[in-house]
Design a protein around this motif. Sequence first.
Motif, PDB file in Angstrom:
ATOM      1  N   MET A  12      50.961 -22.839  19.290  1.00 22.11           N
ATOM      2  CA  MET A  12      50.282 -24.320  19.756  1.00 22.11           C
ATOM      3  C   MET A  12      51.061 -24.513  21.299  1.00 22.11           C
ATOM      4  N   PHE A  13      52.327 -24.477  21.323  1.00 23.09           N
ATOM      5  CA  PHE A  13      52.910 -24.989  22.606  1.00 23.09           C
ATOM      6  C   PHE A  13      52.673 -24.046  23.628  1.00 23.09           C
ATOM      7  N   GLU A  14      52.619 -22.614  23.451  1.00 20.02           N
ATOM      8  CA  GLU A  14      52.302 -21.816  24.509  1.00 20.02           C
ATOM      9  C   GLU A  14      50.723 -21.844  24.980  1.00 20.02           C
ATOM     10  N   GLY A  15      50.091 -22.540  24.100  1.00 21.50           N
ATOM     11  CA  GLY A  15      48.586 -22.877  24.405  1.00 21.50           C
ATOM     12  C   GLY A  15      48.515 -23.895  25.516  1.00 21.50           C
ATOM     13  N   LEU A  16      49.663 -24.703  25.801  1.00 23.07           N
ATOM     14  CA  LEU A  16      49.542 -25.710  26.845  1.00 23.07           C
ATOM     15  C   LEU A  16      49.516 -24.872  28.327  1.00 23.07           C
ATOM     16  N   THR A  17      50.357 -23.845  28.403  1.00 17.16           N
ATOM     17  CA  THR A  17      50.417 -23.235  29.458  1.00 17.16           C
ATOM     18  C   THR A  17      49.215 -22.093  29.507  1.00 17.16           C
ATOM     19  N   PHE A  18      48.661 -21.641  28.508  1.00 14.26           N
ATOM     20  CA  PHE A  18      47.237 -21.235  28.579  1.00 14.26           C
ATOM     21  C   PHE A  18      45.990 -22.306  29.123  1.00 14.26           C
ATOM     22  N   TYR A  19      46.078 -23.303  28.782  1.00 16.41           N
ATOM     23  CA  TYR A  19      45.289 -24.234  29.265  1.00 16.41           C
ATOM     24  C   TYR A  19      45.325 -24.453  30.847  1.00 16.41           C
ATOM     25  N   ASP A  20      46.522 -24.447  31.226  1.00 21.51           N
ATOM     26  CA  ASP A  20      46.852 -24.784  32.526  1.00 21.51           C
ATOM     27  C   ASP A  20      46.403 -24.005  33.377  1.00 21.51           C
ATOM     28  N   LYS A  21      46.924 -22.578  32.914  1.00 22.27           N
ATOM     29  CA  LYS A  21      46.351 -21.235  33.767  1.00 22.27           C
ATOM     30  C   LYS A  21      44.713 -21.363  33.782  1.00 22.27           C
ATOM     31  N   LEU A  22      43.947 -21.614  33.021  1.00 17.20           N
ATOM     32  CA  LEU A  22      42.633 -21.746  32.960  1.00 17.20           C
ATOM     33  C   LEU A  22      42.118 -22.862  33.808  1.00 17.20           C
ATOM     34  N   THR A  23      42.784 -23.923  33.890  1.00 13.56           N
ATOM     35  CA  THR A  23      42.171 -25.285  34.518  1.00 13.56           C
ATOM     36  C   THR A  23      42.578 -24.916  36.199  1.00 13.56           C
ATOM     37  N   ALA A  24      43.666 -24.291  36.080  1.00 10.01           N
ATOM     38  CA  ALA A  24      44.075 -24.048  37.792  1.00 10.01           C
ATOM     39  C   ALA A  24      42.752 -23.314  38.461  1.00 10.01           C
ATOM     40  N   VAL A  25      42.389 -22.525  37.725  1.00 12.10           N
ATOM     41  CA  VAL A  25      41.098 -21.673  38.274  1.00 12.10           C
ATOM     42  C   VAL A  25      39.844 -22.492  38.346  1.00 12.10           C
ATOM     43  N   ILE A  26      39.320 -23.039  37.016  1.00  8.86           N
ATOM     44  CA  ILE A  26      37.999 -23.563  37.153  1.00  8.86           C
ATOM     45  C   ILE A  26      38.185 -25.023  38.028  1.00  8.86           C
ATOM     46  N   PHE A  27      38.976 -25.800  37.831  1.00  6.99           N
ATOM     47  CA  PHE A  27      39.314 -26.942  38.604  1.00  6.99           C
ATOM     48  C   PHE A  27      39.378 -26.835  40.055  1.00  6.99           C
ATOM     49  N   TYR A  28      40.063 -25.689  40.356  1.00  8.89           N
ATOM     50  CA  TYR A  28      39.963 -25.472  41.945  1.00  8.89           C
ATOM     51  C   TYR A  28      38.669 -25.219  42.329  1.00  8.89           C
ATOM     52  N   GLU A  29      37.839 -24.398  41.700  1.00  7.12           N
ATOM     53  CA  GLU A  29      36.493 -24.135  42.184  1.00  7.12           C
ATOM     54  C   GLU A  29      35.700 -25.491  42.072  1.00  7.12           C
ATOM     55  N   TYR A  30      36.051 -26.457  41.157  1.00  5.97           N
ATOM     56  CA  TYR A  30      35.202 -27.457  40.984  1.00  5.97           C
ATOM     57  C   TYR A  30      35.479 -28.806  42.014  1.00  5.97           C
ATOM     58  N   THR A  32      40.065 -23.765  24.227  1.00  3.56           N
ATOM     59  CA  THR A  32      40.634 -22.930  25.597  1.00  3.56           C
ATOM     60  C   THR A  32      39.670 -21.774  25.556  1.00  3.56           C
ATOM     61  N   VAL A  33      39.916 -20.913  24.489  1.00  4.64           N
ATOM     62  CA  VAL A  33      39.240 -19.630  24.527  1.00  4.64           C
ATOM     63  C   VAL A  33      37.462 -19.973  24.648  1.00  4.64           C
ATOM     64  N   ALA A  34      37.014 -20.660  24.128  1.00  2.00           N
ATOM     65  CA  ALA A  34      35.694 -20.810  23.972  1.00  2.00           C
ATOM     66  C   ALA A  34      35.249 -21.130  25.539  1.00  2.00           C
ATOM     67  N   THR A  35      36.009 -21.813  26.266  1.00  3.09           N
ATOM     68  CA  THR A  35      35.888 -22.464  27.660  1.00  3.09           C
ATOM     69  C   THR A  35      35.882 -20.989  28.615  1.00  3.09           C
ATOM     70  N   LEU A  36      36.865 -20.124  28.489  1.00  2.00           N
ATOM     71  CA  LEU A  36      37.008 -18.871  29.054  1.00  2.00           C
ATOM     72  C   LEU A  36      35.606 -18.053  29.125  1.00  2.00           C
ATOM     73  N   PHE A  37      35.217 -17.986  27.802  1.00  4.08           N
ATOM     74  CA  PHE A  37      33.938 -17.245  27.799  1.00  4.08           C
ATOM     75  C   PHE A  37      32.774 -17.921  28.366  1.00  4.08           C
ATOM     76  N   ARG A  38      32.661 -19.456  28.216  1.00  2.00           N
ATOM     77  CA  ARG A  38      31.740 -20.330  28.981  1.00  2.00           C
ATOM     78  C   ARG A  38      31.664 -19.943  30.369  1.00  2.00           C
ATOM     79  N   PHE A  39      32.827 -19.631  30.990  1.00  2.00           N
ATOM     80  CA  PHE A  39      33.024 -19.533  32.359  1.00  2.00           C
ATOM     81  C   PHE A  39      32.783 -17.932  32.923  1.00  2.00           C
ATOM     82  N   GLY A  40      32.459 -17.200  32.019  1.00  2.00           N
ATOM     83  CA  GLY A  40      32.041 -15.797  32.109  1.00  2.00           C
ATOM     84  C   GLY A  40      33.178 -14.650  31.936  1.00  2.00           C
TER      85      GLY A  40
END
Length: 226
Positions: A103-121, A175-183
């Motif tokens: 669960m708490f590693e999942g916070l880092t996981f989510y941060d790494k994802l958003t760093a990519v997609i938010f930068y582009e957005y 988070t996992v679903a969002t990863l696949f939504r973004f390719g």
Amino acid sequence: MAKNMTLLWGSGSPPCWRVMIALEEKKLQGYNSRLLSFDKEEIKSQEVFNINPRGQVPSFKHGDVIVNESYAACFYLESQFKSQGTKLIPESTEEQALMYQRMFEGLTFYDKLTAVIFYEYYVPEGERLASAVKRHKEALSAELKLWEGYLHKTGSGSNLAGKHFTLADVVIFPTVATLFRFGLSEKRYPRLGEYYALLRERPSIKASWPPHWLENTKGQDTLTDV
């Protein structure tokens, strides 16, 4: 029981989706659900600020109790409705410990994802730095390899903490679903792909699937090269 609950949320937001899955798993359908538009900046409305002074979603209220942080709301729902619906904290000491860890590693996981997609957005194309894009994607790739390893260790057909569906799955599946939504490539990350395919058919997840994903099934290609 759920009629005195209010959830303000946005479609496709993993933090909002976490709370919605928890509500479904705890059989708390029938709550006051308010879908707000990000594009129209409805999350900055007075309705949101009345519950959440940060002007963010999810904004969750149960009677006079307000719990806005998604992890906190999920813990709250499990604590208040332990005997109702799915038991989301396992009995086994080992499985429970692994659930908390993931669960708490999942916070880092989510941060790494958003760093990519938010930068582009949020950063205009002409202002983006190739070095920043590369750095964010490399960090996400390293994180993804960790999760591939975790799922390999728990075995095929397993949930994140073992055989039981737990709070770890509630908060990390979005988070996992969002990863696949973004390719993200299922061929490159087969364990994550298997986990995604397994849980996307779960009733609580199907019932709370982001509406705009249903309307437009074609995702984006931001992560095809990660």
